[in-house]
Design a protein around this motif. Structure first.
Motif, PDB file in Angstrom:
ATOM      1  N   MET A   1      -7.510  13.595  48.525  1.00 60.47           N
ATOM      2  CA  MET A   1      -7.152  14.152  46.718  1.00 60.47           C
ATOM      3  C   MET A   1      -6.831  13.647  46.051  1.00 60.47           C
ATOM      4  SD  MET A   1      -9.035  16.876  46.022  1.00 60.47           S
ATOM      5  CE  MET A   1     -10.575  17.169  47.350  1.00 60.47           C
ATOM      6  N   ASP A   2      -6.520  12.346  44.971  1.00 55.83           N
ATOM      7  CA  ASP A   2      -5.856  11.771  44.385  1.00 55.83           C
ATOM      8  C   ASP A   2      -4.037  12.250  44.223  1.00 55.83           C
ATOM      9  OD1 ASP A   2      -8.113   9.369  44.616  1.00 55.83           O
ATOM     10  OD2 ASP A   2      -8.505  10.646  42.175  1.00 55.83           O
ATOM     11  N   GLY A   3      -2.956  11.371  44.398  1.00 59.57           N
ATOM     12  CA  GLY A   3      -1.774  11.117  43.632  1.00 59.57           C
ATOM     13  C   GLY A   3      -1.585  12.820  44.557  1.00 59.57           C
ATOM     14  N   ARG A   4      -1.526  13.290  45.707  1.00 56.62           N
ATOM     15  CA  ARG A   4      -1.652  14.206  46.796  1.00 56.62           C
ATOM     16  C   ARG A   4      -0.140  14.006  47.064  1.00 56.62           C
ATOM     17  NH1 ARG A   4      -5.091  13.364  51.343  1.00 56.62           N
ATOM     18  NH2 ARG A   4      -4.388  11.334  51.605  1.00 56.62           N
ATOM     19  N   VAL A   5       0.384  12.809  47.593  1.00 56.93           N
ATOM     20  CA  VAL A   5       0.632  12.297  48.314  1.00 56.93           C
ATOM     21  C   VAL A   5       2.596  11.989  47.695  1.00 56.93           C
ATOM     22  CG1 VAL A   5       3.263  10.798  49.539  1.00 56.93           C
ATOM     23  CG2 VAL A   5      -0.004  10.823  50.388  1.00 56.93           C
ATOM     24  N   ALA A   6       2.474  11.964  46.316  1.00 53.12           N
ATOM     25  CA  ALA A   6       3.199  11.638  45.134  1.00 53.12           C
ATOM     26  C   ALA A   6       3.945  13.701  44.715  1.00 53.12           C
ATOM     27  CB  ALA A   6       2.710  11.489  43.287  1.00 53.12           C
TER      28      ALA A   6
ATOM     29  N   ASP B   1      -7.180  17.567  40.178  1.00 47.20           N
ATOM     30  CA  ASP B   1      -5.472  18.226  39.983  1.00 47.20           C
ATOM     31  C   ASP B   1      -5.310  19.341  39.888  1.00 47.20           C
ATOM     32  OD1 ASP B   1      -5.564  15.244  39.283  1.00 47.20           O
ATOM     33  OD2 ASP B   1      -4.995  15.577  37.229  1.00 47.20           O
ATOM     34  N   PRO B   2      -6.103  20.375  40.546  1.00 42.47           N
ATOM     35  CA  PRO B   2      -5.620  21.882  40.463  1.00 42.47           C
ATOM     36  C   PRO B   2      -4.903  21.795  42.098  1.00 42.47           C
ATOM     37  CG  PRO B   2      -7.321  22.021  38.451  1.00 42.47           C
ATOM     38  CD  PRO B   2      -7.427  20.263  39.513  1.00 42.47           C
ATOM     39  N   THR B   3      -6.273  21.014  42.722  1.00 39.77           N
ATOM     40  CA  THR B   3      -5.625  21.268  44.407  1.00 39.77           C
ATOM     41  C   THR B   3      -3.949  20.456  44.602  1.00 39.77           C
ATOM     42  OG1 THR B   3      -8.081  21.170  44.470  1.00 39.77           O
ATOM     43  CG2 THR B   3      -6.577  20.036  46.370  1.00 39.77           C
ATOM     44  N   LEU B   4      -4.145  20.045  43.969  1.00 39.66           N
ATOM     45  CA  LEU B   4      -2.398  19.109  44.318  1.00 39.66           C
ATOM     46  C   LEU B   4      -1.551  19.798  44.306  1.00 39.66           C
ATOM     47  CD1 LEU B   4      -2.722  15.852  41.786  1.00 39.66           C
ATOM     48  CD2 LEU B   4      -3.527  16.274  44.018  1.00 39.66           C
ATOM     49  N   ALA B   5      -1.003  21.377  43.715  1.00 38.81           N
ATOM     50  CA  ALA B   5      -0.207  22.119  43.948  1.00 38.81           C
ATOM     51  C   ALA B   5       0.026  23.208  44.844  1.00 38.81           C
ATOM     52  CB  ALA B   5      -0.293  23.052  42.544  1.00 38.81           C
ATOM     53  N   ILE B   6      -1.491  23.393  45.198  1.00 41.85           N
ATOM     54  CA  ILE B   6      -1.802  24.145  46.435  1.00 41.85           C
ATOM     55  C   ILE B   6      -0.970  23.752  47.734  1.00 41.85           C
ATOM     56  CG2 ILE B   6      -3.193  25.894  47.419  1.00 41.85           C
ATOM     57  CD1 ILE B   6      -4.837  25.985  44.860  1.00 41.85           C
ATOM     58  N   LEU B   7      -1.531  21.971  47.795  1.00 47.70           N
ATOM     59  CA  LEU B   7      -1.551  21.446  49.092  1.00 47.70           C
ATOM     60  C   LEU B   7       0.158  21.223  48.953  1.00 47.70           C
ATOM     61  CD1 LEU B   7      -4.191  18.425  48.216  1.00 47.70           C
ATOM     62  CD2 LEU B   7      -3.820  19.888  49.995  1.00 47.70           C
ATOM     63  N   ALA B   8       1.068  20.742  47.638  1.00 45.21           N
ATOM     64  CA  ALA B   8       2.538  20.854  47.765  1.00 45.21           C
ATOM     65  C   ALA B   8       2.865  22.256  48.405  1.00 45.21           C
ATOM     66  CB  ALA B   8       2.425  20.546  46.454  1.00 45.21           C
ATOM     67  N   GLU B   9       2.417  22.944  47.907  1.00 47.10           N
ATOM     68  CA  GLU B   9       3.047  24.612  48.195  1.00 47.10           C
ATOM     69  C   GLU B   9       2.755  24.891  50.053  1.00 47.10           C
ATOM     70  OE1 GLU B   9       5.252  26.676  46.560  1.00 47.10           O
ATOM     71  OE2 GLU B   9       4.831  25.568  44.633  1.00 47.10           O
TER      72      GLU B   9
ATOM     73  N   THR C   1     -10.436  27.481  53.226  1.00 45.44           N
ATOM     74  CA  THR C   1     -11.085  28.117  52.072  1.00 45.44           C
ATOM     75  C   THR C   1     -12.478  28.680  51.816  1.00 45.44           C
ATOM     76  OG1 THR C   1     -12.046  25.391  51.737  1.00 45.44           O
ATOM     77  CG2 THR C   1     -10.093  26.640  50.033  1.00 45.44           C
ATOM     78  N   ASP C   2     -12.555  29.321  51.605  1.00 42.84           N
ATOM     79  CA  ASP C   2     -13.971  29.907  51.688  1.00 42.84           C
ATOM     80  C   ASP C   2     -15.413  29.194  52.023  1.00 42.84           C
ATOM     81  OD1 ASP C   2     -14.176  30.618  49.325  1.00 42.84           O
ATOM     82  OD2 ASP C   2     -14.628  32.466  49.182  1.00 42.84           O
ATOM     83  N   HIS C   3     -15.258  28.526  51.208  1.00 45.31           N
ATOM     84  CA  HIS C   3     -16.157  27.796  50.765  1.00 45.31           C
ATOM     85  C   HIS C   3     -16.248  26.607  52.005  1.00 45.31           C
ATOM     86  CE1 HIS C   3     -13.459  25.885  48.537  1.00 45.31           C
ATOM     87  NE2 HIS C   3     -12.802  26.659  47.714  1.00 45.31           N
ATOM     88  N   GLY C   4     -15.021  26.604  52.411  1.00 48.35           N
ATOM     89  CA  GLY C   4     -14.790  24.774  53.363  1.00 48.35           C
ATOM     90  C   GLY C   4     -14.846  22.884  52.560  1.00 48.35           C
ATOM     91  N   HIS C   5     -14.487  23.625  52.005  1.00 50.58           N
ATOM     92  CA  HIS C   5     -13.994  21.693  50.633  1.00 50.58           C
ATOM     93  C   HIS C   5     -12.534  22.025  50.716  1.00 50.58           C
ATOM     94  CE1 HIS C   5     -17.514  20.176  50.047  1.00 50.58           C
ATOM     95  NE2 HIS C   5     -18.341  21.743  49.630  1.00 50.58           N
ATOM     96  N   CYS C   6     -11.857  20.838  51.092  1.00 45.11           N
ATOM     97  CA  CYS C   6     -10.883  20.328  50.758  1.00 45.11           C
ATOM     98  C   CYS C   6      -9.692  20.474  49.668  1.00 45.11           C
ATOM     99  CB  CYS C   6     -10.523  18.924  51.851  1.00 45.11           C
ATOM    100  SG  CYS C   6     -11.686  18.822  52.861  1.00 45.11           S
ATOM    101  N   GLY C   7     -10.234  20.742  48.607  1.00 45.85           N
ATOM    102  CA  GLY C   7     -10.127  21.168  47.044  1.00 45.85           C
ATOM    103  C   GLY C   7     -10.150  22.618  46.612  1.00 45.85           C
ATOM    104  N   VAL C   8     -10.056  22.910  45.522  1.00 46.81           N
ATOM    105  CA  VAL C   8     -10.153  23.984  45.092  1.00 46.81           C
ATOM    106  C   VAL C   8     -11.484  23.797  44.106  1.00 46.81           C
ATOM    107  CG1 VAL C   8      -8.690  25.393  44.835  1.00 46.81           C
ATOM    108  CG2 VAL C   8      -9.026  24.022  42.753  1.00 46.81           C
ATOM    109  N   ILE C   9     -12.775  24.228  43.687  1.00 45.10           N
ATOM    110  CA  ILE C   9     -13.735  24.005  43.115  1.00 45.10           C
ATOM    111  C   ILE C   9     -14.008  24.602  41.873  1.00 45.10           C
ATOM    112  CG2 ILE C   9     -16.582  24.531  43.022  1.00 45.10           C
ATOM    113  CD1 ILE C   9     -15.501  23.848  45.669  1.00 45.10           C
TER     114      ILE C   9
END
Ligand code: PBG
Length: 324
Positions: free
Chosen positions: A168-173, A141-149, A125-133
């Motif tokens: 992120m919560d729920g990423r393993v599932a 939650d919007p980050t989970l689908a990207i992590l899964a992909e 990410t250009d902002h350097g965070h581990c999820g979307v902003i």
């Protein structure tokens, strides 16, 4: 009964006796070596704050992997430095991304190594965070689908295991469901379950070019004061399908390693992170400490605390020292 009948020094008298009664025996078999892969060919650039650690193109990664195999190091964890970054970390899900390309190159070289991939957005990410902003916050939650992909792209390229580090919560599932839905039910997940918001990641952020461009990671990584919460994080990740869990960093959190080891029955890893490595390297370069002795003592301590697997930048040196 006590002194003079009890004399603990009796069993410390010779190296033979000490070796026989040693409770913790460090072995190369539990070491994982972290590697940073960048685009291009024939690139090998040392990370200034981490002597001996390089940002490398896939061909060079393969060369170093040959060394690891000879040293008996069982596996690596790959971090990607992509060509392009954007707000969504789109380059992290590309089938021809920097990490999938490196996995394919390692596979082609037929190396006997367990290839683990770090799954996270911060390098992409250009902002350097581990999820979307969203609305100035790191949206879970919007980050989970990207992590899964991203995990799926790594599995498709041939990764032996994926390791989500985003917190992120729920990423393993989410990752488990996507892998299972695409016939990767046999790809294990090692979750960075108890990952603390730590100053010890400093050098890594240079190595992975992943420093947050605003704010910090306190809203998703754990507060250093908490250990009960670590047990909760581990329990949740195991319930969601994590095959292995990790505590990170290692040295300031050995109590957490011990608590997790005592409470849960899955393989446990600890990440001896970049800052821990750089401190040792810097002190050794000034001849303030004896590097070999200190590194082996640190790794023994992490192992004694209960981590059977240690991710460490010292893996190559440790393997050499353990051999001789
Ligand atoms: C990415 C990630 C980090 C590390 C591993 N994965 C950095 C961070 O969270 O800022 C740190 C590793 C190290 O310091 O060696 N999420």
């Amino acid at each position: 009964m006590s002194f003079p009948v009890e004399r603990p020094r009796r069993l410390r008298r010779t190296e033979g006796l000490r070796g026989l009664v040693r409770e913790t025996r460090l072995s190369t078999a539990g070491l994982i070596y972290p590697m940073f892969v960048c685009p291009g060919t024939k690139i090998r650039k040392e990370v200034s704050s981490m002597p001996g650690i390089y940002q490398q193109s896939a061909d060079q990664i393969v060369e170093e992997c040959r060394e690891l195999e000879v040293l008996g190091i069982p596996g690596i964890i790959l971090f990607g430095l992509p060509e392009t970054k954007d707000a969504q970390g789109a380059s992290s899900v590309a089938a021809d991304g920097v990490v999938p390309r490196a996995i394919e190159a390692i596979r082609k070289a037929k190396l006997n190594l367990v290839v683990i991939t770090d799954v996270c957005l911060c390098e992409y990410t250009d902002h350097g965070h581990c999820g979307v902003i969203e609305n100035g916050e790191i949206a879970n939650d919007p980050t989970l689908a990207i992590l899964a992909e991203q995990a799926l792209a790594h599995a498709r390229a041939g990764a032996d295991m994926v390791a989500p580090s985003d917190m992120m919560d729920g990423r393993v599932a989410a990752i488990r469901a996507t892998l299972d839905g695409n016939h990767f039910e046999n790809t294990p997940i090692m979750s960075y379950a108890a990952k603390y918001c730590s100053g010890f990641y400093g050098p890594f952020r240079e190595a992975a070019q992943s420093a947050p461009q605003f704010g910090d990671r306190r809203s998703y990584q754990m507060d250093p004061g908490n250990s009960r919460e670590a047990l909760k994080e581990v329990a949740l990740d195991i319930a969601e399908g994590a095959d292995m869990v990790m505590v990170k960093p290692a040295m300031p959190y050995l109590d957490v390693v011990r608590m997790v080891r005592d409470r849960f029955d899955v393989p446990l890893a600890a990440y001896n992170v970049s800052g821990e490595y750089s401190m040792v390297k810097a002190a050794a370069q000034s001849n303030w400490i004896e590097e070999k002795r200190v590194v082996l003592e640190i790794l023994t301590g992490i192992h004694r605390a209960g981590a059977g697997i240690i991710l460490t930048y010292h893996a190559k040196d440790a393997a050499r020292w353990l051999k001789s």
